[in-house]
Design a protein around this motif. Sequence first.
Motif, mmCIF file in Angstrom:
data_model
loop_
_atom_site.group_PDB
_atom_site.id
_atom_site.type_symbol
_atom_site.label_atom_id
_atom_site.label_comp_id
_atom_site.label_asym_id
_atom_site.label_seq_id
_atom_site.Cartn_x
_atom_site.Cartn_y
_atom_site.Cartn_z
ATOM 1 N N SER A 105 2.132 66.761 8.729
ATOM 2 C CA SER A 105 2.677 65.508 8.014
ATOM 3 C C SER A 105 4.140 65.488 7.354
ATOM 4 C CB SER A 105 1.483 65.048 6.620
ATOM 5 O OG SER A 105 1.708 66.068 5.625
ATOM 6 N N THR A 106 4.759 66.679 7.338
ATOM 7 C CA THR A 106 5.918 66.817 6.999
ATOM 8 C C THR A 106 6.916 66.261 7.781
ATOM 9 O OG1 THR A 106 6.347 68.800 7.749
ATOM 10 C CG2 THR A 106 5.388 68.650 5.506
ATOM 11 N N GLY A 107 6.448 65.673 8.836
ATOM 12 C CA GLY A 107 7.593 65.102 9.936
ATOM 13 C C GLY A 107 8.259 63.601 9.836
ATOM 14 N N TRP A 108 7.266 62.650 9.790
ATOM 15 C CA TRP A 108 7.478 61.477 10.052
ATOM 16 C C TRP A 108 8.424 61.032 9.098
ATOM 17 C CZ3 TRP A 108 7.420 58.774 14.372
ATOM 18 C CH2 TRP A 108 7.847 57.192 14.361
ATOM 19 N N ALA A 109 8.260 60.865 7.947
ATOM 20 C CA ALA A 109 8.843 60.179 6.594
ATOM 21 C C ALA A 109 10.113 61.074 6.511
ATOM 22 C CB ALA A 109 7.971 60.045 5.366
ATOM 23 N N PRO A 110 10.287 62.192 6.476
ATOM 24 C CA PRO A 110 11.634 62.904 6.241
ATOM 25 C C PRO A 110 12.537 62.478 7.367
ATOM 26 C CG PRO A 110 9.774 64.341 5.679
ATOM 27 C CD PRO A 110 9.109 63.226 6.384
ATOM 28 N N VAL A 111 11.802 62.395 8.726
ATOM 29 C CA VAL A 111 12.899 62.246 9.627
ATOM 30 C C VAL A 111 13.312 61.035 9.694
ATOM 31 C CG1 VAL A 111 13.123 62.268 12.259
ATOM 32 C CG2 VAL A 111 11.871 64.093 11.176
ATOM 33 N N ILE A 112 12.555 60.123 9.200
ATOM 34 C CA ILE A 112 13.045 58.455 9.024
ATOM 35 C C ILE A 112 14.121 58.480 8.060
ATOM 36 C CG2 ILE A 112 12.241 56.203 8.393
ATOM 37 C CD1 ILE A 112 11.522 56.714 10.963
ATOM 38 N N LYS A 113 14.012 59.295 6.934
ATOM 39 C CA LYS A 113 14.902 59.245 5.849
ATOM 40 C C LYS A 113 16.321 59.719 6.290
ATOM 41 C CE LYS A 113 16.018 59.803 1.424
ATOM 42 N NZ LYS A 113 16.004 58.459 0.568
ATOM 43 N N VAL A 114 16.255 60.683 6.906
ATOM 44 C CA VAL A 114 17.381 61.309 7.691
ATOM 45 C C VAL A 114 18.250 60.100 8.499
ATOM 46 C CG1 VAL A 114 18.588 63.156 9.067
ATOM 47 C CG2 VAL A 114 16.887 63.722 7.249
ATOM 48 N N LEU A 115 17.488 59.748 9.651
ATOM 49 C CA LEU A 115 17.963 58.620 10.304
ATOM 50 C C LEU A 115 18.409 57.365 9.623
ATOM 51 C CD1 LEU A 115 15.326 58.915 13.305
ATOM 52 C CD2 LEU A 115 17.548 60.013 13.184
ATOM 53 N N SER A 116 17.719 57.042 8.498
ATOM 54 C CA SER A 116 18.267 55.896 7.857
ATOM 55 C C SER A 116 19.641 56.222 7.055
ATOM 56 C CB SER A 116 17.229 55.672 6.726
ATOM 57 O OG SER A 116 16.002 55.174 7.419
ATOM 58 N N ASN A 117 19.663 57.245 6.471
ATOM 59 C CA ASN A 117 20.826 57.779 5.784
ATOM 60 C C ASN A 117 22.079 57.861 6.619
ATOM 61 O OD1 ASN A 117 19.343 58.249 3.471
ATOM 62 N ND2 ASN A 117 19.249 60.616 3.767
ATOM 63 N N TRP A 118 21.495 58.293 8.033
ATOM 64 C CA TRP A 118 22.965 58.118 8.828
ATOM 65 C C TRP A 118 23.511 56.874 9.624
ATOM 66 C CZ3 TRP A 118 26.605 62.194 9.533
ATOM 67 C CH2 TRP A 118 26.189 63.331 8.719
ATOM 68 N N HIS A 119 22.728 55.978 9.518
ATOM 69 C CA HIS A 119 22.714 54.861 10.328
ATOM 70 C C HIS A 119 23.091 53.686 9.487
ATOM 71 C CE1 HIS A 119 21.162 57.489 13.518
ATOM 72 N NE2 HIS A 119 22.090 56.751 14.333
ATOM 73 N N ARG A 120 23.998 52.608 9.774
ATOM 74 C CA ARG A 120 24.219 51.423 8.998
ATOM 75 C C ARG A 120 22.727 50.563 9.129
ATOM 76 N NH1 ARG A 120 28.816 52.670 11.203
ATOM 77 N NH2 ARG A 120 30.728 52.749 9.781
ATOM 78 N N PRO A 121 22.642 49.522 8.067
ATOM 79 C CA PRO A 121 21.479 48.637 8.202
ATOM 80 C C PRO A 121 21.295 47.943 9.445
ATOM 81 C CG PRO A 121 22.405 48.442 6.053
ATOM 82 C CD PRO A 121 23.430 49.490 6.768
ATOM 83 N N GLU A 122 22.528 47.428 10.199
ATOM 84 C CA GLU A 122 22.292 46.611 11.380
ATOM 85 C C GLU A 122 22.079 47.469 12.597
ATOM 86 O OE1 GLU A 122 27.191 47.737 10.506
ATOM 87 O OE2 GLU A 122 24.767 47.170 9.368
ATOM 88 N N GLN A 123 22.293 48.764 12.531
ATOM 89 C CA GLN A 123 21.976 50.056 13.547
ATOM 90 C C GLN A 123 20.427 50.199 13.552
ATOM 91 O OE1 GLN A 123 24.698 52.861 12.412
ATOM 92 N NE2 GLN A 123 26.029 52.207 14.345
ATOM 93 N N ARG A 124 19.827 49.910 12.434
ATOM 94 C CA ARG A 124 18.576 50.420 12.119
ATOM 95 C C ARG A 124 17.313 49.982 13.395
ATOM 96 N NH1 ARG A 124 18.846 50.683 5.860
ATOM 97 N NH2 ARG A 124 20.591 52.483 5.746
#
Length: 332
Positions: A105-124
């Motif tokens: 269960s440690t995979g999905w939400a943390p990876v999503i968090k990192v991807l969101s941090n590194w990409h602009r809203p219009e890229q998401r």
Amino acid sequence: MRILTVGWVTYASYYFGRVNFSAAIPEIRDNLLLSSQQIGMLGTGFFLTYALGQMFSGYLGDRISPRRLVFAGMILSGLMNLLFASTGIWAVMFIAWTVNGVCQSTGWAPVIKVLSNWHRPEQRRKVAGIFATSYVAGNAVTWTLMGWIIVYTNWRAAFWIPALIMWAIALIWFVFIRDDPAEVGFEEQFSSNARHGIPNILQNLKRFWPLAFAAVTSGFILFSLVIWLPTYFVENLSVNTGTAASLSSGLPIAGIFGTIAVSWLISSRFSGREVYFAAAMYSSVSILLASFPTAGISAIGSFSILILSGAILYGAATIITTIIPMLMRDRK
């Protein structure tokens, strides 16, 4: 691009330590003389702790960093796979696989968090669509690879090898990923207004219960298929484990196309109407699965329904578990 690629490979690799169990069920049952009820309890223990862990993994990622949480989760999941394969005692296997649910269960939400941090809203939306193919691809590769490993070695190897793979990928993740751009000297561009903490988790469940309900109910269906589909083909088509696992891979492979199609439709036609689109998809898959017992008399008919259902289920899951969470990252 590097962040997305490493995140994609990392989450796909989680599946080596998760759905390998499904491919191995026929051999585990026959070699250890376990009943279907005992096998079912192993899967239930895993998915209960996996579901509970998902609720808090995002919160923990904020407290100890997503990078560290994913690394620790993959290392511990590998250890649980080794423990599971090293024993023939059902109680020990149950404990190991139940704890593995927490680790996974440690995979999905943390990876999503990192991807969101590194990409602009219009890229998401685009990033979410690409990333969502990771778990369906990981599922397909794991079933096919582990099925044939079992045929040519034994069921225990289907847990030893995934442990080594997850450890290697965990190291790559830890070396190449940072939680946000500020850690490597870039200006923090995507500040979040989201509030964190246990009370906020409960508040979000109250506010977004329809999404949570959709995720849970579709999860029941999808996880049932994920656990038992290879066994279904072994028992009903009288094929070996490798062939059954390869046939089962049709479900997540169809899911890849469903995920890509949904991502394109959301970006081009249904932007801002994601929830309504997901509701329509869930309604259609309910009708399909309701007809499955009738089509079960035909191998071609049942397989076709499973493939079509997989495409729709995985596509709808992309909206609920990936696109919407990434779009809502900066909202209060």
